[in-house]
Write a protein that holds these residues in place. Sequence first.
Motif, PDB file in Angstrom:
ATOM      1  N   THR A  17      18.819  -6.105  -9.752  1.00  9.75           N
ATOM      2  CA  THR A  17      18.483  -7.265 -10.589  1.00  9.75           C
ATOM      3  C   THR A  17      18.885  -6.951 -12.028  1.00  9.75           C
ATOM      4  N   ASP A  18      18.706  -7.935 -12.889  1.00  8.15           N
ATOM      5  CA  ASP A  18      18.965  -7.756 -14.320  1.00  8.15           C
ATOM      6  C   ASP A  18      17.654  -7.725 -15.113  1.00  8.15           C
ATOM      7  N   LYS A  69      16.660   5.714 -10.235  1.00 10.60           N
ATOM      8  CA  LYS A  69      17.503   4.778  -9.477  1.00 10.60           C
ATOM      9  C   LYS A  69      16.976   3.358  -9.615  1.00 10.60           C
ATOM     10  N   ALA A  70      15.643   3.207  -9.574  1.00  5.11           N
ATOM     11  CA  ALA A  70      15.036   1.882  -9.711  1.00  5.11           C
ATOM     12  C   ALA A  70      15.351   1.268 -11.073  1.00  5.11           C
ATOM     13  N   ILE A  71      15.343   2.089 -12.112  1.00  2.00           N
ATOM     14  CA  ILE A  71      15.688   1.610 -13.455  1.00  2.00           C
ATOM     15  C   ILE A  71      17.125   1.106 -13.474  1.00  2.00           C
ATOM     16  N   GLU A 103       3.358   4.837 -14.257  1.00  2.00           N
ATOM     17  CA  GLU A 103       4.173   4.635 -13.060  1.00  2.00           C
ATOM     18  C   GLU A 103       3.863   3.278 -12.428  1.00  2.00           C
ATOM     19  N   GLN A 104       2.588   2.950 -12.321  1.00  2.00           N
ATOM     20  CA  GLN A 104       2.193   1.683 -11.706  1.00  2.00           C
ATOM     21  C   GLN A 104       2.663   0.494 -12.541  1.00  2.00           C
ATOM     22  N   GLU A 105       2.555   0.614 -13.861  1.00  2.00           N
ATOM     23  CA  GLU A 105       3.023  -0.476 -14.737  1.00  2.00           C
ATOM     24  C   GLU A 105       4.519  -0.692 -14.581  1.00  2.00           C
ATOM     25  N   PHE A 106       5.265   0.397 -14.393  1.00  2.00           N
ATOM     26  CA  PHE A 106       6.708   0.252 -14.170  1.00  2.00           C
ATOM     27  C   PHE A 106       6.972  -0.461 -12.838  1.00  2.00           C
ATOM     28  N   ILE A 107       6.233  -0.060 -11.785  1.00  2.00           N
ATOM     29  CA  ILE A 107       6.416  -0.690 -10.470  1.00  2.00           C
ATOM     30  C   ILE A 107       6.106  -2.184 -10.557  1.00  2.00           C
ATOM     31  N   ILE A 133       9.004  -4.245 -12.178  1.00  3.51           N
ATOM     32  CA  ILE A 133      10.211  -4.585 -11.404  1.00  3.51           C
ATOM     33  C   ILE A 133       9.875  -5.303 -10.100  1.00  3.51           C
ATOM     34  N   ALA A 134       8.567  -5.506  -9.837  1.00  2.00           N
ATOM     35  CA  ALA A 134       8.166  -6.105  -8.556  1.00  2.00           C
ATOM     36  C   ALA A 134       8.666  -7.545  -8.462  1.00  2.00           C
TER      37      ALA A 134
END
Length: 665
Positions: free
Chosen positions: A589-590, A613-615, A657-661, A664-665
């Motif tokens: 995604t963007d 990788k997720a970033i 970590e949870q805030e990052f997840i 991008i959710a």
Amino acid sequence: MNIQERIIELRNELNTHNYNYYVLDNASISDFEFDLKLKELEKLEQENPIFFDANSPTQRVGGTITKNFNTIVHKNRMYSLDNSYSKEDLLDWEKRIQKILGTSELSYTCELKFDGASINLTYENGQFVKAVTRGDGFQGDEVTNNIKTILSIPLSIQKDFVSNFEMRGEIILPLDGFNKMNVERVANGEEEYRNPRNTASGSLKLQDSAEVAKRPLDCLLYQVVTSERKYKTHFESLEQARKVGFKVPDTIKLVNSIDEVFDFVNLWDAKRHDLPYETDGIVIKVNNLQHQEELGYTSKAPRWAIAYKFKAEQEATLLNEITYQVGRTGAITPVANLEPVQLAGTTVKRASLHNADQIEKLDIRVNDTVFVEKGGEIIPKIVGVDFSKRPKSSEPTVYASHCPECGTELIRTEGDAKHYCPNEFGCAPQITGRIQHFISRKAMDIDGLGGETVDLLRKEGLIQNYADLYDLTVEKVLPLERIAEKSAKNLIDGIKKSKEIPFEKVLFALGIRFVGETVAKKLAKHFKSIDNLMAADFETLISVDEIGDRIAKSIIDFSSNLTSIQLVTRLKEAGVQLSVSEESLKNQTDKLQGQIFVVSGVFHQMSRTELKKAIEDNGGKVSSSISKKTNFIVAGDNMGPSKLAKAETLGIAIISEQEFIDKIA
């Protein structure tokens, strides 16, 4: 005591005696007594096959025949090390890692760099499972049966240690053992082995493990690789490994400053010739394992380690002739053909002269007596000329004006050190080189196809470029010399399977000048397809992160070349992946477009690699150090206090970590 209990008792006793003798160098039993116990165990195991154990001491004597060594992909890549040749290099390295970690309070381990064959030992539930050579770092050859014959390697771990792990080390041949082997060879009228390193490496690939068992090989271990977070530092993990039976050198030292590193370097630069085995430098590693994880890796080497190479050996010899080699990109490399000379344990007959400027700078001429050095390079280099021995009839070297292979006039662009042959699609070494690059492991990874076969196919007129590979059939290659039906089928199957290779690797395989693995990944991610990339103009290309003028010009040259366009078209028609797959695009995604992240600390839901990788999959960029440009820090447990302080000073948002997840959710 029943039979099974006696067998276990004997195995434990023999393992202990092996450890005392081969690791501690402190025999606890006579050879005669050891042999009696071993024979008793052999008899009990033969009479009671139900209690067979592949890791029994009786299995160390060899006798297994290995016709073909299986290629195994490493679970964890075996990286190379960056080399340094001066204390200034080490200071620069320290500054870089301090900047990334945001702290100057670091400890290091200093280790001798052994000159042998790298090995990766896998243990599961404390039991030795397999041994694989380094190979190309991504995969190597399984040599388990041969490694079992090395008595300093434990086959089972009885004491408290991590359960599943890999042990990295170096298979070496001690100098005493090497010299004894050569005495025997001379006595038998055989040629002497050249040096311990090559002999150790060659021993691992002997088909008969009983022959390997006769050689006095040893294994010095230097790294525990595991996902279990039992130890906090590299030094602690090695200390524990030593306690449970691994031969970890006692020369390893824990230091707390770069000055102490220099002291270690100076000590062993003087003492290295007293060692019982060959060493060519020092390896310095950041001790804290969390820091190692944060520093990560470049495309070739860990950022948390560096090798300091001792001053290279130097010898004088006669330069007989200068010849020229043509690389796959058309780059011309001048090579000095020398009167053979012994250097660093090998016979040197050739040395790189690099380019025309180097020849002119050193004023190197045919029939000169030259000084040859073998430092961190595979090919030795000439570092000077003994002008006192120069013949009076000597003439300055005139650099080649035409390609030695196809006769095309060479070109040299402004600012480039090398000359090039521009006949890229008609010059034999370039044709072969491009195809070999295309099929290589990091590119299309085509099984059953090697350099010799490529050369044979080209000479027989079956291929002139890499697109021709996809026109090959079993019927076409079967008549060729040395090609049997099974190998022909494997070759064609390997070519078909390469159609599944993802776009980023295909882009690297195309061999566009200056487009290496890392650049290919960035371009594939940004442009999504070869069509978008080849349609991009100069301004669009240089707007991509880390794509400079030189790379952009090279891509435009490739994209505007009629032959390149035809090759790409043929690859498309063959079904090669020339765009990012739908499946990959689904996960991209963007959402984080234009945002820069720093990942720091220990995480629980995702690994550090998965986070990065997720970033990137969501359009963000990962940076190794905090700066004013950083938008977010994804902080796990035990984030460094200096990093935290710097982030707060710069006003950078810190998210969990949870805030990052959730983001991008």
